[in-house]
Design an enzyme around this catalytic site. Structure first.
Site, short mmCIF file in Angstrom:
data_model
loop_
_atom_site.label_atom_id
_atom_site.label_comp_id
_atom_site.label_asym_id
_atom_site.label_seq_id
_atom_site.Cartn_x
_atom_site.Cartn_y
_atom_site.Cartn_z
N LYS A 105 18.88 -8.98 6.21
CA LYS A 105 17.70 -8.15 6.40
C LYS A 105 16.87 -8.68 7.57
O LYS A 105 16.48 -7.93 8.46
CB LYS A 105 16.87 -8.15 5.10
CG LYS A 105 15.59 -7.37 5.22
CD LYS A 105 14.88 -7.28 3.88
CE LYS A 105 13.49 -6.67 4.10
NZ LYS A 105 12.73 -6.53 2.87
N GLU B 103 21.86 -19.80 6.87
CA GLU B 103 23.24 -19.79 6.38
C GLU B 103 24.06 -18.70 7.06
O GLU B 103 25.18 -18.90 7.51
CB GLU B 103 23.28 -19.55 4.86
CG GLU B 103 22.67 -20.64 4.01
CD GLU B 103 21.17 -20.52 3.82
OE1 GLU B 103 20.51 -19.80 4.62
OE2 GLU B 103 20.66 -21.15 2.88
O1 F6P Z 1 15.72 -16.99 0.73
C1 F6P Z 1 15.68 -15.87 -0.11
C2 F6P Z 1 16.03 -14.63 0.63
O2 F6P Z 1 14.99 -14.28 1.49
C3 F6P Z 1 16.34 -13.50 -0.34
O3 F6P Z 1 15.20 -12.86 -0.79
C4 F6P Z 1 17.24 -12.66 0.47
O4 F6P Z 1 17.98 -11.77 -0.33
C5 F6P Z 1 18.10 -13.71 1.13
O5 F6P Z 1 17.21 -14.77 1.39
C6 F6P Z 1 18.81 -13.29 2.38
O6 F6P Z 1 17.91 -12.83 3.34
P1 F6P Z 1 18.41 -11.99 4.59
O7 F6P Z 1 19.06 -10.75 4.11
O8 F6P Z 1 17.18 -11.73 5.41
O9 F6P Z 1 19.40 -12.86 5.35
#
Ligand code: F6P
Length: 550
Positions: free
Chosen positions: A206, A212
């Site tokens: 998102k 990661e």
């Molecule tokens: O660290 C938690 C979080 O922000 C979750 O709420 C989210 O689903 C996940 O990390 C991954 O976030 P992104 O889709 O922005 O990589």
């Protein structure tokens, strides 16, 4: 907003609880032959049996009154109509719009949400079809055989859970894999079996800033380029799912290969958005639509059914009853359905990231427990692992059991046994076994009276332990959509009662802030920082093991 504990219904429930402390479900079943009929309901072909709970019809009335006094109706309307109910991030919460059939009427802050959603869905559909019919080719002209979704949290758990659950609907032409962990073992272990020429990477994030995901995506890009030796290959082997177009472009993914979604889709509610691309690639577009339609059917039920016969409301309010009146801390989920083996990790994020909060909508610390610790595993595996504690431990644990009437993979009479075991566990939790029965059984087996008397207490099951059973015809895309939306709305209901914001996740930030300085201390040219004694000791030990100065 009146504090929760000052609401009249809360006070009524406190009084009612005193009378219910000695409530025995077994007696209730004996006294009311219709208890199952009174305390069960259907939504489509999903049956919820909640008769094996420490409740009476009166308890349910008080719980529904609490929901009313908590303005559940108004909050639910605010969510569905796009109000910024995620007030700490100033965002609307509209995952329900992702699965609604196109209605040109949902204008939110000047944007026709349904039309925007439809546009992205159309692009996703076209893309899925080009992969499936082989017209999308890799850089060297070969068709795509493997898809690797790189994402974490909501950008992984939802799609991975659905793909596992619906693997009996998988198309034959591609296989979908999921890589989430920063541990290089995850990516390396997955790539070891794949051919760069026929592999497509979906970078799902998102924010497109998640450590990661970016680390794994960079390593995947390096793997691809090392094999194909042409920067142009990235455009044929990488697509992105994100709200952050700039960061996607900076990573080197062609904006043409990006599928967008919006800040009003929470990460843990995003499998219905572009984040579901891996699902559509695995099960085909028609089945992805059936998944959305199932969720939409549950949305309609949640929106329209009176509170007393509203499945998410009932499940949510039962959770409040146990957490806040009976003092339970955990809640077990046991799908007697191997395909739902990733449901528990998915629900852990959905429930615990949403309702693991201690500050209310008035920005005050709450004086009651909020979200429970969610745990569980598929049956019958759990029976041979931790059910001892559920039956004989000292804690009360409310539970959900999920099971299909029919298994798409029939093997001899295995499904009959699976069903029988599921029902037997909820029956055992309810019925228990008295000391007298345990002793009589031992004597009937030939044990002497004195030995039987000594052993019997160990064989007692207290019983009167609660469970819900969710029974469905078979696990298909529509039913899975319904089940996921059911839990989403249940979590919403509880967040409303606890007066918290279920849609932010500030609690994940601190660890993220503290990691970079620690990372710098692991470098040969150490940059010293401020830490507690334990962290300093651990850093020093790692440095010693690596032959670095401490
Ligand atoms: O660290 C938690 C979080 O922000 C979750 O709420 C989210 O689903 C996940 O990390 C991954 O976030 P992104 O889709 O922005 O990589």
């Amino acid at each position: 907003m009146k504090p929760l504990k000052h609401l009249p219904a809360w006070k009524t429930l406190e009084q009612h609880f005193k009378a219910m402390r000695s409530f025995d479900m077994r007696a209730a079943f004996r006294e009311d032959a219709q208890r199952f009929e009174h305390l069960s309901l259907r939504c489509g072909n999903l049956l919820l049996d909640y008769s094996k709970n420490r409740v009476t019809p009166e308890t349910m009335q008080h719980l529904m009154q609490l929901a009313r006094e908590s303005d559940l109706d108004a909050m639910r309307n605010a969510m569905f109509s796009g109000k910024r109910i995620n007030f700490t991030e100033q965002r609307a919460v509209l995952h329900t719009a992702l699965r609604a059939p196109v209605r040109p009427s949902l204008m939110v802050e000047g944007v026709d949400v349904e039309r925007e959603v439809a546009k992205v869905l159309k692009r996703m559909q076209r893309f899925v079809e080009t992969i499936h019919d082989g017209s999308w080719r890799g850089h060297t002209g070969k068709t795509i055989r493997n898809v690797v979704n790189i994402g974490i949290g909501g950008s992984d758990l939802g799609p991975a859970m659905v793909c596992h659950a619906l693997d009996h609907y998988a198309v034959e032409s591609v296989r979908v894999h999921f890589v989430s962990n920063l541990d290089p073992a995850h990516l390396a272990g997955t790539l070891a079996h794949l051919d760069p020429e026929t592999t497509l990477f979906i970078v799902a994030s998102k924010t497109f800033t998640t450590l990661e995901t970016l680390a794994n995506a960079n390593s995947a890009k390096a793997w691809l380029l090392a094999a194909l030796r042409a920067p142009a290959a990235v455009a044929r082997h990488f697509v992105a799912l994100s709200t952050n177009a700039q960061a996607v472009e900076a990573f080197g993914i062609d904006p043409e290969n990006m599928f967008i979604f919006w800040d009003w889709v929470g990460g843990r509610y995003s499998l219905w958005s572009a984040i579901g691309l891996s699902i559509a690639l695995q099960i085909g577009w028609g089945n992805f639509q059936a998944l959305l339609a199932g969720a939409h059917a549950m949305d309609l039920h949640f929106r329209e059914a009176p509170l007393e016969v509203n499945m998410p409301v009932i499940l949510g309010m039962l959770g409040i009853w146990y957490a806040n009146f009976w003092g339970t801390d955990t809640y077990g989920v046991f799908p007697y359905d191997q395909r739902l083996r990733l449901l528990v990790p998915f629900l852990q994020q959905l429930d615990m990231e949403s309702n693991g909060k201690n500050v209310n909508r008035a920005n005050k610390r709450v004086n009651y427990n909020t979200g429970p610790i969610v745990w569980g595993a598929p049956g019958t595996n759990g029976q041979h692992a931790f059910f001892e504690l559920v039956h004989q431990g000292t804690r009360l644990i409310p539970t959900d059991f999920l099971v299909a009437a029919v298994n798409p993979t029939p093997l001899a009479d295995q499904h009959e046994w699976l069903l029988a075991n599921c029902l037997a566990q909820t029956e055992a939790l309810l019925k228990g076994k008295s000391r007298a029965v345990a002793e009589a059984e031992l004597i009937a087996q030939g044990m002497g009276r004195a030995d039987a008397r000594a052993l019997a207490p160990h064989k007692v099951f207290p019983g009167n332990r609660p469970s819900n059973t969710l029974l469905y015809q078979k696990l298909d895309p529509h039913m899975l959509g319904m089940l996921i939306a059911l839990y989403e709305h249940k979590v919403f209901v509880q967040g409303v009662i606890w007066q918290i914001n279920s849609f932010d996740q500030w609690g994940v930030e601190l660890g993220k802030q503290l990691a970079p300085p620690i990372r710098a201390e692991l470098n040969p040219e150490r940059v010293s920082g401020e830490h507690d004694g334990s962290t300093l000791g651990l850093i020093a030990d790692i440095r010693r093991r690596r032959g670095l100065s401490t």
